[in-house]
Each structure stands twice: as structure tokens, then as C-alpha cells.
Design an enzyme around this catalytic site. Structure first.
Site, short mmCIF file in Angstrom:
data_model
loop_
_atom_site.label_atom_id
_atom_site.label_comp_id
_atom_site.label_asym_id
_atom_site.label_seq_id
_atom_site.Cartn_x
_atom_site.Cartn_y
_atom_site.Cartn_z
N GLY A 61 0.86 -1.19 0.00
CA GLY A 61 0.00 0.00 0.00
C GLY A 61 0.89 1.22 0.00
N CYS A 88 5.43 -6.01 1.44
CA CYS A 88 5.76 -4.57 1.42
C CYS A 88 5.08 -3.86 2.61
CB CYS A 88 5.37 -3.99 0.07
SG CYS A 88 6.10 -2.39 -0.23
N TYR A 89 4.11 -2.98 2.36
CA TYR A 89 3.43 -2.31 3.48
C TYR A 89 2.83 -3.35 4.43
CZ TYR A 89 -0.04 0.28 6.13
OH TYR A 89 -0.79 0.80 7.14
N HIS A 175 8.06 -7.44 -3.99
CA HIS A 175 6.77 -7.89 -4.51
C HIS A 175 6.89 -9.23 -5.24
CE1 HIS A 175 4.38 -4.34 -3.56
NE2 HIS A 175 5.52 -3.69 -3.72
N GLU A 177 4.58 -11.04 -6.31
CA GLU A 177 3.45 -11.27 -7.21
C GLU A 177 3.67 -10.75 -8.62
OE1 GLU A 177 3.75 -9.13 -4.78
OE2 GLU A 177 2.48 -7.36 -4.96
N ASP A 233 -13.69 -11.25 -24.80
CA ASP A 233 -14.26 -11.06 -23.47
C ASP A 233 -15.79 -11.14 -23.47
OD1 ASP A 233 -11.64 -10.58 -22.93
OD2 ASP A 233 -11.85 -8.40 -22.82
N LYS A 371 -6.69 -11.52 -19.19
CA LYS A 371 -7.03 -12.03 -20.53
C LYS A 371 -6.73 -13.53 -20.70
CE LYS A 371 -8.08 -9.77 -24.06
NZ LYS A 371 -9.38 -9.16 -24.18
#
Ligand code: XMP
Length: 513
Positions: A61, A88-89, A175, A177, A233, A371
Site C-alpha cells: 500500500g 511490502c506495506y 513484490h 506477485e 471477453d 485475458k
């Protein structure tokens, strides 16, 4: 779509503290076959206990833990005995809550940073050291809480990861991710499988099952109208909704006059034979009429978004209590700035919706997906490769590729140039995830025979990407560009010059407007 009820399936909770990567964390867990649900960072510990997650991930964050408005987790969360990974945060906030100290960094770290492990930790098994990670922080944990140890450092940061194995509490300053952290997926896998005891019981079938249930709950006895654009989509959203409420879905294909060559016929052929109701509306005149004289990209998008809804409303007038369904996916939401980020461009299906409309609700079953996940879902739902493998085509159509004012004359040039380019790409077997022509509003002088020509500059773009959030341009061989350029200028009246776009995203976006 997420539900807040406890399920038989294992679930990991992602607690949101305002970081921009929360969906990437949730998606990483899904990719590792673990069901994930995002909840606000302030969710009470009691509510979390009732959901019985196998683990909790605290997102990053933009805050400093000691600032007044800094969001905090319920302190009781850390005593639930549920494994926690703070990112992180999330790591700083957890350490501060448990008696550690957080301070501003002497040297802030942004971008790719080397991290070295200094103590064995289950999170880093099989990852190797040093690791290339993505960092983005100005604070760091200067004193770890009692019972914790530092497990990794960087050149400038003495605390890049922490662990309290006994309580199954872990933290990483970087991070894991994002793709740019090498081995990041392995770190999340280690947390889920080695710490939380994940079994990998979440599959696309499970996603379909829970989403179908959520759609039924949301719409009750209502009817649904879905705008079918011909892109992947909306097609996948249609198939999913068709499965949930087969007899109540009407798909409307609006030909706004800015489709690619032959697109209308292809869509009718692909969807005409299915069990859903397909209504095709020729609305070219009204769209082009409203766009006359408009040059500003955001204004063009807003007008198209609004006109779409008006057409849908008119076409669905026969249905009382009707929902509007859309194939909105997560990158559309992020780029439209709908969840706190910057507004890059208003995807017609997010920022372009008018405030007043007669629909009683919006159904967006793909809103949390990326996607590649949408394509996988489409295959699972039995859609043919000709639909699932299609290139994305933006809802505003060629309007965002016809720079400046959209006119029939410019659209005709663009449509033909795009068709030639796509034909050549297919023939040449050049690998790209999305490729198209753009008609710039620039005209340039040329010579045809003995006469002066003054035609439009056509730009060609071909990109590689898997998530459409970032892309690289394709290094197309010159011989190929040569052929495409010659054909475009020779065969299309009004096309005077051809250029090739060699810009990545960022800093550019994939479309030009
Ligand atoms: P950008 O241009 O933002 O595009 O890098 C990312 C992907 O999204 C598509 N795109 C859209 N799709 N409505 C859509 O349904 C839109 O308004 C829209 N704008 C861009 C684009 O083609 C690319 O695949």
C-alpha cells in the site's frame, strides 16, 4: 465474482491495504490452484475466522505505517493461528503491530533490486540467492518483533524479509506477485503449499461453478442483455451467462460502423447458430453522426460508451427489470482508474457508462480475471478456438485507431489497410498477440505516376503480451514490412505512407487513443 461465504474449497484471503497489485496476488493464487478472495484490510478478525481461510496475504500500500490515515489490520488477526504473509506495506504493518519498529529508509529502493537470503526460510526454498526482485519502498522494518528473524537483506536494506516460523508469520519487503521478481511465483507457492497446506483444489471448473451460482443469485428472475462486440471477453461472458440463465440472455451486436472488414458477417456466423438470442443492430449512422467533429480521444470514448447503452436500452425495452451484462476484465478496470489508480483511458465499458440508465444492475462475471484466464475459461465453456483465440478488439472499435475526427472516408482507408496487414501477418506466420493498422490524422505528400498524391499516414502495430497490461513491439522482419507497406500504398486509395510503431507499453499503450 467473489462470495463472502465459507466454502468447502480451501481459500486464501488477500487483505487489501491499497496496493496496486492485489488482483495480481489473487491471480497468482488462482494460477497455483488455490481459491482466493480479496477483502478490505480492515475486515474484523472474527469475520475472517468464520471464513476459515488456510492463509492470509496482506497487500502492499502507498502508506507509511505511522501516518494518521494508515490502514491497519485488526490486531487480533495475528493471534488467530492462521498463516500470514505480509508484502511490502503488509509486512511493515504486521511488524509494527507486533512490537517491531518501522523507519524511513536511508536509501529508498525502487525497481529491480538484488535480495540475498541470510537465514534459511521455507519461503525461499528452491529460489536461490541472490534473487532479482521488484522493490518499491521508502520505509523499512528497523527492528523485528520478538520471535521474528530477518531472513533476507539487500545492499541498502538490512531487512528485506522476516519470519516467525513458530507462529507461521512471514513478510517480504519486495513484490513476489509481479513477473519482474524472479522466483516470485515459487515464493507464493511455498507459502501456500508448504506453510498453509494448500491442496490445489481450485480449478476453472470450480470458478465456473461458483460464478454461475453468483450470477443466478444476482439476477434472480431478471432478464439480461449483453453487448456482444465480437471480441473474446464479451463472447466468454455470454457463454458463462448462458450457462447460468440460458433462457434469459439476449445478446445484442451493435454495428457502430467502426468494425473491422467483414467483422459483422463473422460475428453473425459465429453466434447465429447458438441457443442464445442474437439481435444485430445497424447503428452506424447514429454513432458516426454523434462523433462528427469530435477529436479528443476521451470524448470519443465517452460518446461511444453512452451511445452503446442507449442502443441497448432501446433494444431491451421489451424486458422489464433488465440487467446489462458486460465482458469487463480486470485490466479495463485498472486502466479506467475505477479503483483508485490513474485514469489512463476510459474503456468504454467502465468509464463510459452514463449515470442514468434504465438497467437495474450490471453483471460483469469476468471483472477479476486477466485475458489469459478469460481464454482458458472460454475453452472450458466449449467455445471454438476461432472465438477464444481471437485478438482483442476494443469496444469503441476503429474509432480509437482512427486518430482525430472519425469520418467514413478515413474509416474506409483504415479498414482496408488493416485487412491487408492482418492478411499479410497471417500469411507470413509472424507471431504476435495483437496487431492492427492505425490511421493517423497526418497526411503526407507523395508521387504516384507523374502526379502529386496527398494521402494519410498509416501506422502498423504488432505486439507481444500475455496480460495486455504491458507489451513489447514485435521485431517484424523488414522483408515482411516491405511487402505490407507496398500493398497498402498500392492497393488503397487515400493511404500515402506507412510507418511501423516500435514503442512498448509502458510508456505507450497498445491502442493509439
Ligand atoms: P491499451 O490500449 O489500454 O489496451 O494498452 C489494452 C488492451 O485493451 C484493449 N482495449 C479495449 N478493450 N474497450 C475494450 O473492450 C476499450 O475501450 C478498450 N481500449 C483498449 C486493447 O485493444 C488492448 O488489447
Amino acid at each position: 465474482m467473489v462470495t463472502r461465504e465459507k466454502t468447502e474449497r480451501q481459500t486464501v484471503l488477500v487483505l487489501d491495504f491499497g496496493g496496486q497489485y492485489k488482483e495480481l496476488i489473487a491471480r497468482s493464487a488462482r494460477g497455483l490452484r488455490v481459491h482466493s478472495v480479496i477483502l478490505p484490510g480492515s475486515t474484523p478478525a472474527e469475520e475472517i475466522r468464520a471464513l476459515a481461510p488456510i492463509g492470509i496475504i496482506l497487500t502492499g500500500g502507498p502508506f507509511s505505517v505511522y501516518s494518521e490515515d494508515a490502514p491497519k489490520a485488526d490486531p487480533a488477526l495475528f493471534g488467530l493461528g492462521i498463516p500470514i504473509l505480509g508484502i511490502c506495506y503488509g509486512m511493515q504493518m504486521m511488524c509494527a503491530a507486533l512490537g517491531g519498529t518501522v523507519k524511513p529508509c536511508e536509501v529508498s529502493e525502487y525497481g529491480v533490486t538484488e535480495v540475498r537470503t541470510v537465514s534459511p526460510c521455507v519461503l525461499f526454498e528452491g529460489v536461490g540467492s541472490p534473487m532479482r526482485t521488484l522493490m518499491s519502498h521508502t520505509d523499512y522494518v528497523s527492528e523485528v518483533p520478538e520471535g521474528f528473524k530477518v531472513t533476507a537483506v539487500t545492499e541498502n536494506c538490512p531487512c528485506a524479509a522476516v519470519a516467525c516460523e513458530e507462529r507461521k508469520l512471514y513478510g517480504v519487503q519486495f513484490h513476489p506477485e509481479v513477473e519482474r521478481t524472479r522466483g516470485g511465483k515459487r515464493i507464493i507457492r511455498n507459502f501456500l503449499y508448504k506453510v498453509c497446506g494448500a491442496k490445489g483444489d481450485y480449478t476453472m471448473d470450480a470458478y465456473i461453478e461458483s460464478t454461475v451460482r453468483a450470477i443466478r443469485e444476482q439476477v434472480g428472475e431478471g432478464d439480461i442483455v449483453l453487448g456482444l462486440s465480437g471480441g473474446v471477453d464479451s463472447a466468454v461472458a455470454a457463454a458463462l451467462i448462458e450457462r447460468a440463465v440460458p433462457d434469459r440472455l439476449t445478446c445484442i451486436f451493435v454495428d457502430h460502423g467502426m468494425m473491422r472488414k467483414n467483422e459483422g458477417e463473422e460475428i453473425r456466423a459465429a453466434f447465429g447458430g447458438r441457443s442464445l438470442r442474437l439481435v444485430c443492430v445497424d447503428a452506424a449512422d447514429r454513432f458516426l453522426g454523434r462523433l462528427a467533429g469530435v477529436t479528443e480521444p476521451e470524448e470519443k470514448r465517452k460518446i461511444i460508451g453512452e451511445e452503446f447503452v442507449r442502443v441497448f436500452e432501446e433494444e431491451s425495452a421489451a424486458y422489464e427489470g433488465c440487467f446489462l451484462a458486460q465482458g469487463t476484465i480486470y485490466p479495463d478496470v485498472i486502466e479506467s482508474g475505477a479503483i483508485g489508480g490513474a485514469n489512463i483511458k476510459s474503456h468504454h465499458n467502465v468509464g463510459g457508462l452514463p449515470k442514468e440508465s434504465r438497467f437495474i444492475g450490471i453483471v460483469e462475471p469476468l471483472r477479476g480475471l486477466f485475458k489469459d484466464e478469460v481464454r482458458e475459461l472460454g475453452r472450458k465453456l466449449g467455445l471454438p478456438e476461432s472465438i477464444v483465440g481471437r485478438q482483442p478488439f476494443p469496444g469503441p472499435g476503429l474509432a480509437v485507431r482512427c486518430l482525430g475526427e472519425v469520418t467514413r472516408e478515413k474509416l474506409d482507408v483504415l479498414r482496408e489497410a488493416d485487412a491487408v496487414f492482418r492478411e499479410e501477418m497471417a500469411k507470413g506466420g509472424v507471431k504476435a498477440d495483437q496487431y492492427f493498422a492505425v490511421l493517423t490524422s497526418v497526411r503526407s505528400v507523395g508521387v504516384v505516376g507523374d502526379f502529386r498524391a496527398y494521402g494519410y499516414v498509416v501506422a502498423l502495430r504488432a505486439v507481444r503480451t500475455s496480460d495486455f497490461m504491458t507489451c513489447e513491439y514485435v521485431r517484424v522482419p523488414y522483408a515482411f514490412l516491405d511487402r505490407a507497406s507496398k500493398r497498402i500504398v498500392d492497393e488503397i486509395e487515400g493511404a500515402g505512407r506507412v510507418v511501423y510503431d516500435i514503442t512498448g507499453k509502458p510508456p505507450a499503450t497498445i491502442e493509439w487513443e
